[in-house]
Design a protein around this motif. Structure first.
Motif, PDB file in Angstrom:
ATOM      1  N   PHE A 217      47.470  35.760  40.335  1.00  0.00           N
ATOM      2  CA  PHE A 217      48.725  35.639  39.734  1.00  0.00           C
ATOM      3  C   PHE A 217      49.470  34.667  40.255  1.00  0.00           C
ATOM      4  CE2 PHE A 217      46.983  39.998  39.381  1.00  0.00           C
ATOM      5  CZ  PHE A 217      46.939  40.442  38.055  1.00  0.00           C
ATOM      6  N   LYS A 218      49.658  33.695  39.398  1.00  0.00           N
ATOM      7  CA  LYS A 218      50.803  32.781  39.787  1.00  0.00           C
ATOM      8  C   LYS A 218      52.326  32.610  39.241  1.00  0.00           C
ATOM      9  CE  LYS A 218      46.832  29.484  40.689  1.00  0.00           C
ATOM     10  NZ  LYS A 218      46.169  28.337  40.460  1.00  0.00           N
ATOM     11  N   LYS A 219      53.223  31.977  39.614  1.00  0.00           N
ATOM     12  CA  LYS A 219      54.502  31.927  39.033  1.00  0.00           C
ATOM     13  C   LYS A 219      54.492  31.299  37.728  1.00  0.00           C
ATOM     14  CE  LYS A 219      56.725  31.766  43.843  1.00  0.00           C
ATOM     15  NZ  LYS A 219      57.685  30.805  44.449  1.00  0.00           N
ATOM     16  N   SER A 220      55.381  31.742  36.764  1.00  0.00           N
ATOM     17  CA  SER A 220      55.481  31.298  35.249  1.00  0.00           C
ATOM     18  C   SER A 220      56.697  31.270  35.139  1.00  0.00           C
ATOM     19  CB  SER A 220      54.776  32.219  34.531  1.00  0.00           C
ATOM     20  OG  SER A 220      55.496  33.521  34.664  1.00  0.00           O
ATOM     21  N   GLY A 221      57.833  31.620  36.186  1.00  0.00           N
ATOM     22  CA  GLY A 221      59.269  31.297  35.726  1.00  0.00           C
ATOM     23  C   GLY A 221      59.901  32.538  34.979  1.00  0.00           C
ATOM     24  N   THR A 222      59.013  33.597  34.530  1.00  0.00           N
ATOM     25  CA  THR A 222      59.375  34.752  33.931  1.00  0.00           C
ATOM     26  C   THR A 222      58.966  35.613  34.699  1.00  0.00           C
ATOM     27  OG1 THR A 222      57.565  35.016  32.692  1.00  0.00           O
ATOM     28  CG2 THR A 222      59.248  33.968  31.797  1.00  0.00           C
ATOM     29  N   ARG A 223      59.476  37.264  34.319  1.00  0.00           N
ATOM     30  CA  ARG A 223      58.909  38.250  35.176  1.00  0.00           C
ATOM     31  C   ARG A 223      57.361  38.461  35.044  1.00  0.00           C
ATOM     32  NH1 ARG A 223      62.232  43.312  33.658  1.00  0.00           N
ATOM     33  NH2 ARG A 223      61.014  44.114  35.261  1.00  0.00           N
ATOM     34  N   ILE A 224      56.660  37.970  33.776  1.00  0.00           N
ATOM     35  CA  ILE A 224      55.280  38.119  33.729  1.00  0.00           C
ATOM     36  C   ILE A 224      54.558  36.874  34.388  1.00  0.00           C
ATOM     37  CG2 ILE A 224      53.252  38.195  32.066  1.00  0.00           C
ATOM     38  CD1 ILE A 224      55.719  39.364  30.097  1.00  0.00           C
ATOM     39  N   PRO A 225      53.749  37.254  35.403  1.00  0.00           N
ATOM     40  CA  PRO A 225      53.048  36.060  36.093  1.00  0.00           C
ATOM     41  C   PRO A 225      51.960  35.400  35.182  1.00  0.00           C
ATOM     42  CG  PRO A 225      52.117  38.260  36.859  1.00  0.00           C
ATOM     43  CD  PRO A 225      53.426  38.368  35.850  1.00  0.00           C
ATOM     44  N   ARG A 226      51.613  34.300  35.428  1.00  0.00           N
ATOM     45  CA  ARG A 226      50.539  33.422  34.793  1.00  0.00           C
ATOM     46  C   ARG A 226      49.243  33.760  35.314  1.00  0.00           C
ATOM     47  NH1 ARG A 226      48.085  28.451  35.515  1.00  0.00           N
ATOM     48  NH2 ARG A 226      49.568  28.062  37.265  1.00  0.00           N
ATOM     49  N   VAL A 227      48.395  34.093  34.702  1.00  0.00           N
ATOM     50  CA  VAL A 227      47.010  34.656  35.299  1.00  0.00           C
ATOM     51  C   VAL A 227      46.155  33.404  35.089  1.00  0.00           C
ATOM     52  CG1 VAL A 227      45.249  36.283  34.762  1.00  0.00           C
ATOM     53  CG2 VAL A 227      47.223  36.802  34.149  1.00  0.00           C
ATOM     54  N   ALA A 228      45.591  33.198  36.119  1.00  0.00           N
ATOM     55  CA  ALA A 228      44.487  32.104  36.416  1.00  0.00           C
ATOM     56  C   ALA A 228      43.173  32.652  36.890  1.00  0.00           C
ATOM     57  CB  ALA A 228      45.065  31.055  37.484  1.00  0.00           C
ATOM     58  N   LEU A 229      41.975  32.154  36.171  1.00  0.00           N
ATOM     59  CA  LEU A 229      40.720  32.675  36.446  1.00  0.00           C
ATOM     60  C   LEU A 229      39.981  31.544  37.413  1.00  0.00           C
ATOM     61  CD1 LEU A 229      39.701  34.447  32.987  1.00  0.00           C
ATOM     62  CD2 LEU A 229      40.702  35.521  35.224  1.00  0.00           C
ATOM     63  N   THR A 230      39.267  31.917  38.276  1.00  0.00           N
ATOM     64  CA  THR A 230      38.401  30.990  39.241  1.00  0.00           C
ATOM     65  C   THR A 230      37.219  31.576  39.242  1.00  0.00           C
ATOM     66  OG1 THR A 230      40.529  30.430  40.298  1.00  0.00           O
ATOM     67  CG2 THR A 230      38.420  29.846  41.397  1.00  0.00           C
ATOM     68  N   GLU A 231      36.090  30.799  38.920  1.00  0.00           N
ATOM     69  CA  GLU A 231      34.695  31.415  39.016  1.00  0.00           C
ATOM     70  C   GLU A 231      34.513  31.754  40.569  1.00  0.00           C
ATOM     71  OE1 GLU A 231      30.335  30.490  37.084  1.00  0.00           O
ATOM     72  OE2 GLU A 231      31.759  29.176  36.999  1.00  0.00           O
ATOM     73  N   MET A 232      33.811  32.875  40.667  1.00  0.00           N
ATOM     74  CA  MET A 232      33.374  33.349  42.188  1.00  0.00           C
ATOM     75  C   MET A 232      31.831  33.809  42.459  1.00  0.00           C
ATOM     76  SD  MET A 232      35.093  37.161  42.479  1.00  0.00           S
ATOM     77  CE  MET A 232      34.096  37.681  43.777  1.00  0.00           C
ATOM     78  N   GLY A 233      31.247  33.630  41.119  1.00  0.00           N
ATOM     79  CA  GLY A 233      29.876  33.965  41.376  1.00  0.00           C
ATOM     80  C   GLY A 233      29.727  35.470  41.408  1.00  0.00           C
ATOM     81  N   PRO A 234      28.379  35.989  41.078  1.00  0.00           N
ATOM     82  CA  PRO A 234      27.154  35.303  40.938  1.00  0.00           C
ATOM     83  C   PRO A 234      27.012  34.855  39.280  1.00  0.00           C
ATOM     84  CG  PRO A 234      26.601  37.481  41.033  1.00  0.00           C
ATOM     85  CD  PRO A 234      28.158  37.305  41.286  1.00  0.00           C
ATOM     86  N   THR A 235      26.554  33.691  39.314  1.00  0.00           N
ATOM     87  CA  THR A 235      26.395  33.199  37.899  1.00  0.00           C
ATOM     88  C   THR A 235      24.811  33.317  37.632  1.00  0.00           C
ATOM     89  OG1 THR A 235      28.111  31.669  37.873  1.00  0.00           O
ATOM     90  CG2 THR A 235      26.587  31.527  36.318  1.00  0.00           C
ATOM     91  N   MET A 236      24.414  34.169  36.538  1.00  0.00           N
ATOM     92  CA  MET A 236      23.053  33.988  36.116  1.00  0.00           C
ATOM     93  C   MET A 236      22.852  34.010  34.555  1.00  0.00           C
ATOM     94  SD  MET A 236      21.934  37.630  38.331  1.00  0.00           S
ATOM     95  CE  MET A 236      23.387  38.480  37.808  1.00  0.00           C
ATOM     96  N   GLY A 237      21.627  33.234  34.150  1.00  0.00           N
ATOM     97  CA  GLY A 237      21.370  33.130  32.677  1.00  0.00           C
ATOM     98  C   GLY A 237      20.097  34.026  32.773  1.00  0.00           C
ATOM     99  N   LEU A 238      20.050  35.122  31.943  1.00  0.00           N
ATOM    100  CA  LEU A 238      19.264  36.025  31.860  1.00  0.00           C
ATOM    101  C   LEU A 238      18.512  36.109  30.415  1.00  0.00           C
ATOM    102  CD1 LEU A 238      21.275  38.763  33.471  1.00  0.00           C
ATOM    103  CD2 LEU A 238      19.546  37.620  34.531  1.00  0.00           C
ATOM    104  N   SER A 239      17.245  36.510  30.361  1.00  0.00           N
ATOM    105  CA  SER A 239      16.480  36.504  29.293  1.00  0.00           C
ATOM    106  C   SER A 239      15.826  37.740  29.110  1.00  0.00           C
ATOM    107  CB  SER A 239      15.224  35.688  29.222  1.00  0.00           C
ATOM    108  OG  SER A 239      14.000  35.594  30.258  1.00  0.00           O
ATOM    109  N   VAL A 240      16.024  38.608  28.124  1.00  0.00           N
ATOM    110  CA  VAL A 240      15.385  39.884  27.785  1.00  0.00           C
ATOM    111  C   VAL A 240      13.655  39.910  27.627  1.00  0.00           C
ATOM    112  CG1 VAL A 240      15.476  41.948  26.422  1.00  0.00           C
ATOM    113  CG2 VAL A 240      17.499  40.610  26.632  1.00  0.00           C
TER     114      VAL A 240
END
Length: 330
Positions: A217-240
């Motif tokens: 949650f970062k500053k946005s200049g309003t009461r509602i914060p700006r949401v930022a997503l950062t990839e943290m893992g794990p990352t998987m490509g799966l096949s059924v």
């Protein structure tokens, strides 16, 4: 566990296990069925052969589920969920560790980097899904991106793609992933405590991607914060690959819902003014034959004698002709 007979039961055999100590009683009460079940514990184990990719996958999934999980470090040759009789050892391990879910990793030439996710009902194999790991990037490869997520917080789970509703294998994958990462069921949640997002994307009928992002949650200049997503893992490509659906009779037994709340009472209602209101139906009662304590003046004999006396007084008197001592007059 002290005071509890933990010997596995033969299928079809009924045995009542009675606790011998207070600790054993608490142990059995914790495993007893509940109207609202606890968070599902998961057992992480390996098959006959493994690869380094599968070891890293099991390590990262165990790290996400550490508070409700158990992990085996040795290989298990007899665990084969998709073969007849291969689930016996798996059911025994899950019963011993009180884990209604399991994640098993294996590796072979025919099925490389194999990952199996499944569930138990009454510690019998309910369903299972076999996935092949085609792409993988561990949590440690993202550096400090995942340090903001705290252990035990509930994640936000997003499923993208209509294939999760129409394709049976992906619908099963959605159900299994929800049970794996959901944790304990709650009625309310603090939005400030959601610090990570798990996203599953259906690419086609037999492939999906799994990503995890940390929320900032970062500053946005309003009461509602700006949401930022950062990839943290794990990352998987799966096949059924293979999947096993539960039998219909087991589904009917597992989908039963316990009755909650008070049992409805007949002819009883409630309102805001009078509170609890009831209607009583009384049969006609005979006070003469009713078994109650009676006073001296109300005894049956006295009542009957008084009634006869009153009836005698009300009867009309009959007239008689007067007679003389000398006989008839001339």
């Amino acid at each position: 566990m002290d005071g509890v007979d933990a010997t596995p039961l033969v299928p079809g055999q009924t045995k009542l296990v009675a606790p011998k100590t207070r600790r054993g009683r608490r142990f059995l009460e914790a495993r007893a069925p509940k109207a609202i079940e606890d968070a599902k514990r998961c057992l992480f184990l390996y098959g006959n052969q493994t690869s380094q990719v599968i070891k890293d996958v099991i390590t990262d999934l165990y790290q996400l589920k550490r508070l409700e999980a158990a992990r085996f470090s040795r290989k298990n040759e007899n665990v084969r969920p998709f073969e007849p009789g291969g689930e016996t050892s798996l059911e025994f391990y899950c019963n011993r560790n009180n884990c209604p879910m399991f994640v098993m990793g294996s590796h072979s030439k025919k099925r490389p980097h194999n990952l199996v996710i499944g569930r138990m009902f009454d510690f019998h194999l309910y369903d299972a899904l076999e996935l092949g790991v085609e792409e993988f990037k561990a949590i440690k490869d993202f550096g400090a991106a995942g340090t903001g997520a705290q252990m035990g917080n509930k994640p936000l789970i997003i499923f993208m793609g209509e294939k999760f509703e129409s394709v049976p294998a992906l619908a099963l994958a959605k159900s299994l992933l929800l049970d794996l990462f959901r944790g304990e069921q709650v009625d309310k949640i603090n939005l400030a405590g959601i610090d990570r997002v798990i996203m599953a994307v259906a690419l086609d009928d037999a492939r999906l991607q799994l990503r995890q992002y940390s929320i900032r949650f970062k500053k946005s200049g309003t009461r509602i914060p700006r949401v930022a997503l950062t990839e943290m893992g794990p990352t998987m490509g799966l096949s059924v690959r293979r999947y096993r659906l539960p039998p219909s009779d087991m589904v009917a037994e597992a989908m039963k819902v316990a009755r909650t709340g008070k049992k409805k009472q007949k002819n009883v209602s409630s309102d805001n003014l009078d509170g609890k209101v009831g209607r009583i139906y009384m049969p006609k009662q005979n006070m003469d034959t009713l078994g109650l304590s009676k006073y001296k003046g109300t005894k049956r004999e006295r009542r009957e004698s008084a009634r006869e006396a009153s009836e005698a007084k009300k009867r009309p008197k009959t007239a008689t002709a007067p007679t003389t001592a000398g006989g008839d007059d001339e």
